[in-house]
Motif scaffolding. Sequence first.
Motif, PDB file in Angstrom:
ATOM      1  N   ALA A   1      47.752  70.658  11.860  1.00 31.41           N
ATOM      2  CA  ALA A   1      48.324  70.300  13.158  1.00 31.41           C
ATOM      3  C   ALA A   1      49.747  70.835  13.306  1.00 31.41           C
ATOM      4  N   ALA A   2      50.490  70.867  12.196  1.00 33.44           N
ATOM      5  CA  ALA A   2      51.880  71.334  12.245  1.00 33.44           C
ATOM      6  C   ALA A   2      51.980  72.835  12.465  1.00 33.44           C
ATOM      7  N   CYS A   3      50.899  73.558  12.263  1.00 32.81           N
ATOM      8  CA  CYS A   3      50.952  75.027  12.299  1.00 32.81           C
ATOM      9  C   CYS A   3      50.867  75.615  13.700  1.00 32.81           C
TER      10      CYS A   3
ATOM     11  N   HIS B   1      48.399  80.867  17.983  1.00 31.66           N
ATOM     12  CA  HIS B   1      47.692  79.706  18.532  1.00 31.66           C
ATOM     13  C   HIS B   1      46.204  80.012  18.738  1.00 31.66           C
TER      14      HIS B   1
ATOM     15  N   ASP C   1      56.030  78.056  15.475  1.00 28.70           N
ATOM     16  CA  ASP C   1      56.267  79.263  16.270  1.00 28.70           C
ATOM     17  C   ASP C   1      57.561  79.954  15.820  1.00 28.70           C
TER      18      ASP C   1
ATOM     19  N   THR D   1      53.067  73.983  16.126  1.00 30.04           N
ATOM     20  CA  THR D   1      54.201  73.315  16.750  1.00 30.04           C
ATOM     21  C   THR D   1      55.302  74.330  17.057  1.00 30.04           C
ATOM     22  N   ALA D   2      56.350  73.852  17.713  1.00 33.29           N
ATOM     23  CA  ALA D   2      57.494  74.724  17.989  1.00 33.29           C
ATOM     24  C   ALA D   2      58.113  75.235  16.697  1.00 33.29           C
ATOM     25  N   SER D   3      58.145  74.389  15.669  1.00 37.53           N
ATOM     26  CA  SER D   3      58.682  74.819  14.378  1.00 37.53           C
ATOM     27  C   SER D   3      57.828  75.917  13.773  1.00 37.53           C
TER      28      SER D   3
ATOM     29  N   GLU E   1      47.021  67.227   8.462  1.00 37.21           N
ATOM     30  CA  GLU E   1      48.298  67.114   9.162  1.00 37.21           C
ATOM     31  C   GLU E   1      49.086  68.426   9.134  1.00 37.21           C
TER      32      GLU E   1
ATOM     33  N   ASP F   1      58.593  72.579   9.893  1.00 39.89           N
ATOM     34  CA  ASP F   1      58.666  71.112   9.879  1.00 39.89           C
ATOM     35  C   ASP F   1      57.248  70.556   9.955  1.00 39.89           C
ATOM     36  N   SER F   2      56.752  70.076   8.818  1.00 40.11           N
ATOM     37  CA  SER F   2      55.389  69.553   8.764  1.00 40.11           C
ATOM     38  C   SER F   2      55.350  68.035   8.670  1.00 40.11           C
TER      39      SER F   2
END
Length: 389
Positions: A344-346, A21, A352, A348-350, A341, A331-332
Amino acid sequence: MIDETDAGVQSAAPELIELSHSIHSEPELAFEEYRSAAKVRELLGSRGFEVESGVADMPTAFTATFGSGDLNIGICAEYDALPEIGHACGHNIIAASAAGAAIALAPFADELGITVTVLGTPAEESGGGKVLMLERGAFDGVAAALMVHPGPFDIVGATSLALSDIGIKFTGRAAHASAAPEWGINAGDAVTISQVAIGLLRQHLAPGQQLHGIVSDGGLAPNIVPGHAELLYYLRAHTSESLAALTAKTYRCFEAGALATGCTHEIRTISPTYTELTPDPWLVTQFRREAEAIGRRPLAPELEGFRPLGSTDMGNVTNVLPGIHPVIGLDSAGAVTHQPEFAAACITASADTAVLDGARLLARTAVRAAQDSDVRARLLSGVEARAAR
């Protein structure tokens, strides 16, 4: 030992996710990744790794080593970002997974007879940091090079295209576009003719060949005949041989633009040429087994070749020593790499989960390689053969 390395990743999970992060929050471009490289170095240094900064004459390249075994397992970390859209290729995940795998392996380095080396590799998006590190000896002694790259789904035997990154500068003569246009030599027209020629060339491209570019300099003002103009182009192909053939044809298009307008032109190489990925078959097979063992469902092997990953300087590494560059899925929400987008997905919990699973799979694959006597012997003999050249 697999359970132990898994536990090592889980124990370090808060630090790895924080690292991912933090890198994501401060995106840095090629060769400027000072903060990002420092964050990875600091985490590994705190875990007892011997860190060397500025390797291969690049301030943001580094190595971090642990152990003294004869089998040197290299784990590549990337951390450069893209202009404006930041970590839309998820290099924050790559860096954190690499660190996690190394941390998990370190306590068992002596038992496995390995040296764990994290190679901090700058400028993958543009600049070819790994190519420069290869040429300058940073991979000397590394028996196998491993890394994972995020994407919308898992691909183990990932492939990529060979890449040529070039700039084309046209030089003409400026003049008043209304009062004295006959005195001008229009470099902007040279760009237009070149791109028209490239558009016509597309009909005759071989399978796997690609061309894409932008006008980076189209002139100064509408009332000035452009005295200079520039194109930036990527040429890609399935193999280095096919790329050479495409390059010859494309260069003639630029020559046509210069010839038709009376301009001169100059073609320069911006980044080192990237070769195609040639992943090591044993490492691919083992990584797939481990991925399936932890519940991941990678793309079937017969489908992998239909989804090349663009281009990467890891291709150059895999053409010199055994290596893999699998994709770890997240999950993107339908986004693909190099889209805002996806950036932004990089985080997320997915994403991590991808960090931790990527670290586990790299560590597991390294353990299996170290424990398999035939594979170990092959990897060590490869190092010896390269050293003798």
